[in-house]
Design a protein around this motif. Structure first.
Motif, PDB file in Angstrom:
ATOM      1  N   LYS A  83       0.837  -1.206   0.000  1.00  0.00           N
ATOM      2  CA  LYS A  83       0.000   0.000   0.000  1.00  0.00           C
ATOM      3  C   LYS A  83       0.871   1.254   0.000  1.00  0.00           C
ATOM      4  O   LYS A  83       0.603   2.214  -0.724  1.00  0.00           O
ATOM      5  N   GLY A  84       1.912   1.234   0.816  1.00  0.00           N
ATOM      6  CA  GLY A  84       2.837   2.358   0.828  1.00  0.00           C
ATOM      7  C   GLY A  84       3.576   2.481  -0.494  1.00  0.00           C
ATOM      8  O   GLY A  84       3.838   3.596  -0.963  1.00  0.00           O
ATOM      9  N   SER A 302       0.153  -0.529   6.113  1.00  0.00           N
ATOM     10  CA  SER A 302       0.613  -0.811   4.762  1.00  0.00           C
ATOM     11  C   SER A 302       1.044  -2.258   4.564  1.00  0.00           C
ATOM     12  O   SER A 302       1.189  -2.706   3.423  1.00  0.00           O
TER      13      SER A 302
END
Length: 343
Positions: A83-84, A302
């Motif tokens: 996600k990051g 994340s």
């Protein structure tokens, strides 16, 4: 900071911290190891043709291994903190593209310059310099964007660009320190002068990052300036200032020693610069942990599923010792002063 974390006794709590450490150390190793050869590439613009060959020879056996750490760090970001990865790489699309172009230019020019005809060799030297400059500046720009939380205002762009120039100067300081160790004669003395010129810009860049980082986030400001943190963290800027002073004093003394054939202290500029990078990395890591995107996304938010991280951890335990072992082996085999690079 740990009030944002899940139960740290569970895999979902401690595994992201483990991978963050691996990713952080991989990026630190890349910045230091590939940093000096990027610096050597930038410094080539000021060198004679014969000196250019010696400078390339000083990094020739190492630079491929140095870039492996970038692949490892980005690989952890992609596989563990996906996600990051999407947010960070999406926000940094242009500087990442510029960095890759720079690294490609360096790789092509490095190989072609050795076999090129005399008339074409200056072109490949310029491309090697341009690729080194572009890659180093892009990495600094990305660092500035990370510090400012990927804000896109005009002043943020200017700040990021200035940090990019400062990182190039820091790489030149590392590269000059490397050349002081690996070369002899006129080039070695020239490297001392290059290091002097890079020192002040590096100091300015460290100061700018140190001032800007606490200002972009109230939580980061509280980490540094609340009591007793401000007292406990005071040794970091003090130690950094001492290291800069040691570098300055060493660069003042080295020309006299080298003119007498005395190599005592040739390690000091490079080693002290590495110390500055280590302290800067620690300060930055302390500032942003546990955020991947400051005040927006933590490492736990994340991270991949614990089952996926478990599989990746097994792979990392195999790959990481191989990379470390190969790096140590390469530096041991090719130690000593540089000789002519021939294929």
């Amino acid at each position: 900071m740990f009030d944002l974390a899940p139960d740290l006794t569970q895999a979902a709590g401690w595994m992201p911290i483990v991978f963050l450490v691996v990713m952080g150390l991989a990026m630190l190793a890349y910045v230091i190891l590939d940093g000096y050869d990027l610096g050597v590439g930038v410094l080539m613009r000021r060198a004679s043709d014969d000196d250019k060959d010696t400078m390339v020879a000083s990094i020739g056996p190492f630079w491929d291994a140095n870039e492996t750490w970038l692949v490892l760090g980005v690989g952890v970001l992609l596989t563990v903190f996906h996600k990051g990865y999407g947010i960070i790489l999406g926000a940094l699309y242009l500087p990442v593209a510029l960095m890759l172009i720079g690294l490609i230019l360096r790789g092509v020019a490095f190989d072609f310059r050795v076999k090129a005809h005399a008339a074409h060799k200056p072109l490949w030297n310029r491309l090697f310099y341009s690729g080194s400059l572009l890659a180093g500046w892009s990495q600094g720009y990305m660092l500035g964007a990370l510090i400012t939380g990927f804000a896109s205002g005009p002043w943020n762009v200017v700040f990021n660009a200035v940090i990019g120039a400062a990182l190039v100067a820091a790489y030149c300081l590392l590269g000059a320190g490397w050349l002081i160790i690996k070369t002899e004669g006129a080039l070695q003395l020239r490297a001392v002068r290059w290091a002097r010129g890079s020192l002040w810009f590096t100091m300015a860049g460290i100061a700018a990052i140190s001032i800007a980082t606490p200002l972009v986030s109230a939580s980061i400001y509280a980490k540094w300036f609340s009591f007793p943190n401000i007292v406990l963290l005071l040794p970091i800027p003090v130690a950094t200032a001492v290291l800069f002073w040691i570098i300055y004093r060493s660069l003042q003394r080295l020309p006299v020693r080298l003119a007498q054939g005395n190599e005592y202290g040739v390690w000091v500029p490079f080693g002290s610069t590495v110390g500055v990078f280590l302290l800067a990395f620690y300060g930055l890591a302390y500032s942003i942990f546990p955020w991947l995107v400051i005040d927006k996304l933590t490492i736990w938010q994340s991270a991949s599923a614990p089952e996926s991280m478990g599989v990746i951890l097994v792979g990392a335990l195999v790959v990481l010792p191989v990379i470390v072992g190969y790096t140590i082996f390469a530096y041991r085999v090719f130690w000593g002063k540089s000789t002519a690079l021939k294929y």
